[in-house]
Design an enzyme around this catalytic site. Structure first.
Site: not given
Ligand code: NAP
Length: 485
Positions: A180, A233-234, A255-256, A289, A386
């Protein structure tokens, strides 16, 4: 959008080898962050449609896991070739929906393709072992077996590489996958599915679904047939998914978020540190990230580093990712712009100084000025959170102990960088930093061959490298009686 092959732009989901829309007819728009224009509409699938994708992956599993490792590797190699043959088109799709400069998007395609190639090789090396037995009449063997159906939830900042890093490892191990992608960037994932289909990867082995995150995420995290969930993601969503996955005890890779410190010691090669700083901070406009989030600089070189960094930051060209020479694209959406604006305002109110930039860019929309703030204190929110944007913040330190304490004063522990020419200090500091990855005298650490991942609130699990395959394998121990007891 001027694709060489317009059929790469898919606006339906890929489930069980079929391209499907939502039965409800619902969809959501994908928007170009540089212009605000709608690029495409993709299906808003419902919970039962997510379950169909999981069932498709479960049906494909028995045959896929019985294929020889060599056969699975061959499919991955074909997928890899398809990705490289369509490199420019994929990069165009990435720039269009994510906004990053086209040159960076090309870099992401190469990086993302690298995982498919790497795991095609690793598929052949899922070795078990023999263990010296404590019993004369028994032999002890271990096998590696695929975990089963895997779910992959990916973010928008590296829409191609985050998907291949998970799915290629899963497929190499003999697992099937349901991915997804983020709502902002589903088109790259769907293009990858199209290329997987062209590569001949059997129906159901890879599935890509789009729709409301909570609905699809809940299915993926709770369905008993999903045996592993890999999420990037977050930290907030990572915690939620971990709780949702608890009743079915899924394997997890999380991976947050990160809050990478970037330390510059007085003995550093300052020119190299400046180049590394620009790379570590401004790739993907700081929306990474592993982006350097906090620059900690020894007081002897603090002012010089600040002045030179400011010059380099002020010279960055901001604009739409397709414009020649652009180094910093737009932020992903208006919410990100507002968040960064608020962090800067709060820091300035508490005494931080704006050296360059500081606010929205004249281009308007989601464009933000590359910014440098100095005299940032560890008590400020911008130090703790962040930033995820083109904003560098500087804090001075006096000695190694203070540098390490400041660097570790974060709930996150993903990447860290530091510059020094002293070998003893390099080892001491690298060992003391609380994180999963350390760059010493380099501003970039990511590669498919090395283990990527974090500790603390940055999550757990490793992607890429030989460890990335292990995440999708179970160890089965076999105690073999050979009749001599
Ligand atoms: P996010 O809100 O957590 O979204 C990431 C993914 O999770 C998206 O596909 C999102 O879908 C989905 N998601 C959101 N709410 C959800 C829920 N309640 N249940 C299941 N899935 C859900 O993260 P973001 O803010 O877009 O992305 C940036 C974050 O990712 C930053 O914190 C960054 O550091 C982190 N990141 C970490 C790494 C690593 O390798 N450690 C790499 C890249 C990014 P939708 O888009 O449809 O809401």
């Amino acid at each position: 959008m001027n694709l060489n092959d317009p059929s790469l732009l898919r606006s339906r989901c890929y489930v069980g080898g079929h391209w499907v829309s939502a039965a409800s007819g619902k969809f959501f728009p994908v928007v170009n962050p540089a212009s605000g224009e709608e690029i495409a509409r993709v299906p808003a699938l419902a919970a039962d449609e997510a379950r169909q994708a999981i069932e498709a992956a479960a049906s494909a599993l028995p045959v896929w896991q019985k294929r020889t490792a060599e056969e699975r590797a061959e499919f991955l190699k074909r997928w890899h070739r398809q990705i490289l043959e369509n490199r420019e088109d994929l990069a165009r799709i990435v720039t269009l929906e994510n906004g990053k400069p086209f040159a960076e998007a090309l870099g992401e395609v190469d990086y993302g393709a690298g995982f498919v190639d790497w795991f095609a090789g690793e598929a052949l090396r899922a070795y078990g072992e023999t263990i010296p037995s404590p019993w004369p009449g028994r032999r002890i063997l271990t096998f590696k077996q695929p975990v089963g159906v895997c779910a992959a939830i990916t973010p928008w900042n590296f829409p191609l590489a985050m998907l291949t890093r998970k799915c290629a490892a899963a497929l190499a191990a003999g697992c099937t996958a349901v991915a997804k992608p983020a709502a902002e960037t589903p088109l790259t994932a769907l293009a990858l599915a199209e290329l997987a289909e062209r590569a001949g990867i059997p129906a159901g082995v890879v599935n890509v679904i789009t729709g409301p995150a909570e609905v699809l995420g809940t299915e993926l995290a709770t369905h008993p047939k999903v045996r592993k969930l890999s999420f990037t993601g977050s930290t907030r969503v990572g915690r939620l998914l971990m709780a949702q996955a608890a009743p079915t005890l899924k394997r997890l890779s999380l991976e947050l978020g990160g809050n990478a410190p970037f330390l510059v010691f007085a003995d550093a090669d300052l020119k190299a540190a400046l180049s590394g700083a620009m790379l570590a901070k401004f790739r993907n406009g700081g929306q990474s990230c592993v982006a350097a989030n906090r620059f900690l600089v020894q007081k002897e070189v603090y002012e010089e580093f600040a002045a030179e960094l400011a010059q380099r930051i002020a010279a960055l060209k901001v604009g739409p990712g397709f414009e020649a020479g652009v180094q910093v694209g737009p932020l992903i959406h208006a919410k990100a712009v507002a968040k960064i604006e608020a962090l800067i305002a709060e820091a300035v109110a508490q005494g931080a100084q704006v050296v360059t930039g500081g606010g929205r860019h004249l281009l308007g929309g989601n464009f933000f000025q590359p910014t440098l703030l100095k005299d940032v204190s560890p008590r400020m929110r911008i130090f703790a959170e962040e930033i995820f944007g083109p904003v560098a913040i500087l804090t001075a330190f006096t000695d190694d102990e203070e540098a390490i304490a400041l660097a570790n004063a974060s709930e996150y522990g993903l990447a860290a960088y530091f510059y020094t020419q002293d070998l003893k200090r390099a080892l001491r500091v690298a060992e003391a930093l609380e994180c999963g990855m350390v760059g010493v005298n380099v501003g970039r650490v990511s590669t498919p061959v090395a283990p990527f991942g974090g500790i603390k609130q940055s999550g757990f699990g490793r992607e890429g490298s030989k460890y990335g395959l292990e995440e999708y394998l179970e160890i089965k121990y076999l105690c073999l009686g050979v009749g001599e007891e």
